[in-house]
Design a protein around this motif. Structure first.
Motif, PDB file in Angstrom:
ATOM      1  N   GLY A  87       0.809  -1.208   0.000  1.00  0.00           N
ATOM      2  CA  GLY A  87       0.000   0.000   0.000  1.00  0.00           C
ATOM      3  C   GLY A  87       0.846   1.263   0.000  1.00  0.00           C
ATOM      4  N   VAL A  88       0.148   2.399  -0.022  1.00  0.00           N
ATOM      5  CA  VAL A  88       0.823   3.688  -0.135  1.00  0.00           C
ATOM      6  C   VAL A  88       0.897   4.419   1.194  1.00  0.00           C
ATOM      7  N   ALA A  89       0.399   3.831   2.255  1.00  0.00           N
ATOM      8  CA  ALA A  89       0.482   4.484   3.564  1.00  0.00           C
ATOM      9  C   ALA A  89       1.943   4.556   3.999  1.00  0.00           C
ATOM     10  N   GLY A  90       2.327   5.699   4.503  1.00  0.00           N
ATOM     11  CA  GLY A  90       3.688   5.870   4.976  1.00  0.00           C
ATOM     12  C   GLY A  90       4.673   6.313   3.918  1.00  0.00           C
ATOM     13  N   VAL A  91       4.230   6.464   2.683  1.00  0.00           N
ATOM     14  CA  VAL A  91       5.122   7.000   1.653  1.00  0.00           C
ATOM     15  C   VAL A  91       5.445   8.462   2.000  1.00  0.00           C
ATOM     16  N   PRO A  92       6.703   8.866   1.940  1.00  0.00           N
ATOM     17  CA  PRO A  92       7.059  10.259   2.277  1.00  0.00           C
ATOM     18  C   PRO A  92       6.207  11.257   1.499  1.00  0.00           C
ATOM     19  N   GLU A  93       5.838  12.337   2.156  1.00  0.00           N
ATOM     20  CA  GLU A  93       4.926  13.301   1.549  1.00  0.00           C
ATOM     21  C   GLU A  93       5.420  13.847   0.216  1.00  0.00           C
ATOM     22  N   PRO A  94       6.699  14.250   0.081  1.00  0.00           N
ATOM     23  CA  PRO A  94       7.123  14.753  -1.238  1.00  0.00           C
ATOM     24  C   PRO A  94       6.942  13.720  -2.340  1.00  0.00           C
ATOM     25  N   VAL A  95       7.268  12.460  -2.055  1.00  0.00           N
ATOM     26  CA  VAL A  95       7.106  11.404  -3.058  1.00  0.00           C
ATOM     27  C   VAL A  95       5.623  11.175  -3.350  1.00  0.00           C
ATOM     28  N   SER A  96       4.804  11.187  -2.312  1.00  0.00           N
ATOM     29  CA  SER A  96       3.370  10.962  -2.489  1.00  0.00           C
ATOM     30  C   SER A  96       2.744  12.048  -3.350  1.00  0.00           C
ATOM     31  N   ARG A  97       3.116  13.307  -3.107  1.00  0.00           N
ATOM     32  CA  ARG A  97       2.541  14.412  -3.881  1.00  0.00           C
ATOM     33  C   ARG A  97       2.962  14.348  -5.347  1.00  0.00           C
TER      34      ARG A  97
END
Length: 389
Positions: free
Chosen positions: A287-297
């Protein structure tokens, strides 16, 4: 003048019988010699360079782009400023002193041949004007002095104008700082341009697609039309919020960090639901939970641009989105069948895929898009870094 006055205060006590305003050449030139180091020390202060630049632009007529901006910060810049300021004060002192003394003396020389009273006066005796040759040579000698004074003043101005860009121009450190400022400003502009392109471009494409589909079934499927209108409303509302955030930074005129209100991978489901087309999403690797915010955005924007690209060039074709989270990177793969006819090239097009590549490179990753076995495939790999492990 203030430096010369301070110099006379220093020199006059060492000359017998000389006062502060003595006409003694020893006092005059001694004060001049003391004034120059005082001027050099004064010019070592950082704010001396902006004042010197303003003086050089006004007095010497040198274009502003040849000068450095702002105070002198480095030792080399302060030393160069001190050199120009000392040259300015020194040349100015000589020219101003000559301008005060020579014109009255030259005019007196030119009048001597025509005035016997002047030749016999105390002034003539003080200045040694009672010599016979001055009866014939006083006028040429006076004119020569005035011409020489004008030439000396013009030469001093030319020397200062020639030396000003060399001594007050940007140092290598100034050029590097200016290049860094321009690069930072360009990076901010490019980032804002990417945000506007991706958010607004996707919204317009989605709205166009949904409105076109609703128009075709307006009479036969009112339920679908209501869903399309609701999707259009949600898309425009979200895009207006993102647009306000970007325009807020533009109004402030500076980069205040991350853009507020930017969605991440947690908003993928809403994004796909609002596209109004058949899109499948597969998430693997935990899943995508915990992906660093800059990478997620940035990942969200990459998916958004991929959907926009598919809507423009392969309208009606299904799109598959696969997000795989590995230990050290996030991989995004988007595929859609190639259209039967090649899409019409738009003037100025191609910015979206370029923006995808820029987003990936900013994070240290890679991105690319190309046709593979009858499908158009967009792939992006984004490093997660230590924070995501």
């Amino acid at each position: 003048m203030p430096y010369w006055l301070l110099g006379t205060l220093v020199v006059s006590p060492f000359v017998d019988g000389a006062g502060m305003f003595s006409a003694s050449p020893v006092v005059q030139f001694g004060a001049y010699g003391v004034a120059l180091p005082l001027a050099a020390v004064t010019a070592l202060f950082p704010l001396a360079r902006p004042m010197s630049v303003a003086a050089a632009r006004t007095l010497c007529g040198v274009p502003a782009e040849r000068f450095a901006d702002g105070p002198a910060r480095s030792r080399a810049a302060r030393a160069r400023t001190a050199g120009w300021f000392t040259l300015h004060v020194g040349m100015g002192g000589l020219v101003s002193g000559a301008s005060l003394a020579l014109p009255p003396f030259a005019v007196t020389l030119m009048v001597v041949p025509f005035s016997a009273t002047l030749r016999e006066s105390a002034v003539a005796e003080f200045w040694s004007l009672d010599q016979r040759w001055l009866v014939y040579g006083g006028v040429p000698a006076g004119l020569a002095m005035l011409v020489a004074l004008a030439a000396a003043a013009a030469g001093a101005g030319a020397l200062l104008a020639r030396q000003a860009p060399l001594l007050l121009g940007p140092t290598p450190a100034d050029r590097l700082a200016a290049a860094e400022r321009r690069a930072a400003e360009l990076a901010v502009r490019n980032r804002l341009a990417r945000e506007l392109h991706d958010s607004v471009g996707h919204a317009l494409s989605a709205v166009t697609l949904q409105a076109g589909a609703a128009r075709k079934v307006l009479d036969s499927d009112p339920g679908f039309v209501r869903e399309a209108l609701a999707g259009i409303e949600e898309t425009t509302r979200r895009t207006v919020g993102e647009l306000d955030a970007v325009l807020g930074l533009l109004r402030q005129g500076e980069d205040d960090g991350e853009l507020p209100g930017r969605p991440g991978l947690e908003a993928l489901d809403a994004l796909l639901a609002a596209t109004g087309r058949h899109v499948s999403l597969t998430v693997e690797g935990g899943g995508v939970a915990g992906v660093p915010e800059p990478v997620s955005r940035e990942a969200y924007r990459i998916v958004q641009e991929g959907l926009t690209n598919a809507a423009r060039h392969a309208a009606g074709e299904p799109v598959s989105v696969t997000v795989v989270r590995y230990e050290d990177e996030l991989e995004i793969t988007m595929e859609n069948p190639l259209p039967a006819r090649p899409p019409v090239a738009r003037p100025g097009g191609g910015l979206g895929l370029r923006g995808v590549g820029e987003r990936a490179r900013l994070l240290g990753g890679t991105a690319g898009a190309r046709p593979v076995d009858g499908v158009w495939r967009l792939t992006a790999r984004l490093p997660l870094g230590e924070a995501a492990r």
